[in-house]
Design a protein around this motif. Structure first.
Motif, PDB file in Angstrom:
ATOM      1  N   HIS A  20       1.898  -3.941  10.841  1.00 33.72           N
ATOM      2  CA  HIS A  20       2.266  -3.848  12.209  1.00 33.72           C
ATOM      3  C   HIS A  20       1.775  -4.615  13.221  1.00 33.72           C
ATOM      4  O   HIS A  20       0.607  -4.821  13.379  1.00 33.72           O
TER       5      HIS A  20
ATOM      6  N   ASP B  37      -2.114  -2.778   6.163  1.00 31.27           N
ATOM      7  CA  ASP B  37      -2.683  -2.400   7.464  1.00 31.27           C
ATOM      8  C   ASP B  37      -4.390  -2.307   7.377  1.00 31.27           C
ATOM      9  O   ASP B  37      -4.935  -1.555   7.966  1.00 31.27           O
TER      10      ASP B  37
ATOM     11  N   ASP C 216       6.061   4.014   5.215  1.00 35.57           N
ATOM     12  CA  ASP C 216       6.614   3.229   6.125  1.00 35.57           C
ATOM     13  C   ASP C 216       6.463   1.707   5.505  1.00 35.57           C
ATOM     14  O   ASP C 216       7.120   0.683   6.211  1.00 35.57           O
ATOM     15  N   HIS C 217       5.993   1.704   4.219  1.00 34.90           N
ATOM     16  CA  HIS C 217       6.200   0.317   3.812  1.00 34.90           C
ATOM     17  C   HIS C 217       7.004   0.172   2.429  1.00 34.90           C
ATOM     18  O   HIS C 217       7.118  -0.634   1.821  1.00 34.90           O
TER      19      HIS C 217
ATOM     20  N   HIS D 103       0.718  -1.132   0.045  1.00 32.92           N
ATOM     21  CA  HIS D 103      -0.146   0.112  -0.141  1.00 32.92           C
ATOM     22  C   HIS D 103       0.649   1.492  -0.076  1.00 32.92           C
ATOM     23  O   HIS D 103       1.954   1.197   0.269  1.00 32.92           O
TER      24      HIS D 103
ATOM     25  N   TYR E  90      -4.298  -3.417  12.125  1.00 36.38           N
ATOM     26  CA  TYR E  90      -2.783  -3.497  13.023  1.00 36.38           C
ATOM     27  C   TYR E  90      -3.085  -4.606  14.074  1.00 36.38           C
ATOM     28  O   TYR E  90      -4.018  -4.875  14.540  1.00 36.38           O
TER      29      TYR E  90
HETATM   30 ZN   LIG Z   1       1.758   1.199   8.037  1.00 35.06          ZN
END
Ligand SMILES: [Zn+2]
Length: 272
Positions: free
Chosen positions: A203, A164, A66-67, A62, A167
């Motif tokens: 996460h 995500d 952070d990915h 996605h 989570y």
């Molecule tokens: Zn994330």
């Protein structure tokens, strides 16, 4: 049948815990997501190299940094396909300049100077086949980010890389404004995921379908907290939401993502 191992790579640089996954087969490895930072991208690549098998391909689930921020280090000096749905690939490119202005001050040199983007696009239901590893994509559209997808590892009994969508007991990011779509995707996943599925989330720890219920309650709790806060003083209103969410989930893990979501969602809901 060839064996497959799923290794969870847990990155923590910058206090932004995030997972990538290495799927190891007899012949090579595929990686799902690439973490946020330069250091973690390098560490992830080191883990792949230590397997002593070729990196066959990378999947980006996605459109959140952070990915994919560590992608440039993960694939450095390699010529490997990086897969994403066309929607995910488009949003990553579209938002790159904005993400640069936000993330450079936060992370300095840990945000890659040069970003690498997905170079092969797929559509809903496509199967990516990598020397015996087969991953089928489900395109979720707008969800936690402006465009999300989840990936099912075929022939390996109910393992889903769930991005995500859920989570695992971390605070969540709702600032992109798609909570309605997110809730609809949770309902869809509840109908469509196989019984006994293992979700490998972006996460937290691997979890079962019950994580969908937790995620739905988190979103509902957050929306209710924003709606019922007294916004006559904006700072007070914000503190009320934070207190309510820390009551629901007493951890600071990714708390900043939840806090970043309060103002945008309050504006979206028109409560202040
Ligand atoms: Zn994330």
């Amino acid at each position: 049948m060839s064996s497959k191992l799923i290794h969870r790579f847990h990155a923590t640089t910058g206090e932004t815990p995030v997972n990538a996954y290495i799927i190891e087969s007899d012949c090579g490895a595929a990686v799902v997501d690439a973490t946020l930072t330069v250091s973690d991208g390098r560490r992830l690549r080191g883990c792949v190299d230590r397997l002593g098998k070729p990196l066959l391909g990378v999947i980006v689930t996605h459109a959140h940094p952070d990915h994919y921020g560590g992608l440039v280090e993960l694939v450095r000096d390699l010529d490997v396909p990086v897969f994403a749905t066309s929607g995910v690939a488009e949003v990553i490119r579209r938002d790159d300049a904005v993400k640069e202005t936000i993330l450079r001050p936060m992370f300095g040199d840990e945000w890659a100077a040069e970003r690498v983007f997905p170079n092969q696009t797929v559509q809903d239901g496509d199967v990516v086949s990598l020397d015996g590893l087969r991953l089928r994509v489900t395109d979720l559209g707008p969800n936690e980010s402006p465009h999300d997808s989840i990936w099912t590892l075929e022939d390996a009994d109910r393992h889903v890389f769930s991005a995500d969508l859920v989570y695992d007991r971390h605070h969540c990011y709702l600032a992109d404004g798609f909570h309605r779509e997110w809730l609809a995707n949770i309902a869809r996943a509840r109908r469509e995921l196989p019984v006994g599925v293992t979700l490998h989330p972006g996460h937290g720890e691997p979890c079962g379908a019950e994580a969908l219920d937790w995620q739905e309650r988190y979103i509902d709790t957050f929306l209710e907290a924003v709606q019922t806060a007294d916004w006559s003083d904006a700072d007070d209103g914000r503190q009320q939401v934070i207190a309510r969410m820390l009551d629901y989930l007493p951890t600071s893990a990714l708390q900043f993502l939840m806090e970043l979501s309060i103002d945008p969602v309050a504006d979206q809901l028109g409560v202040r």
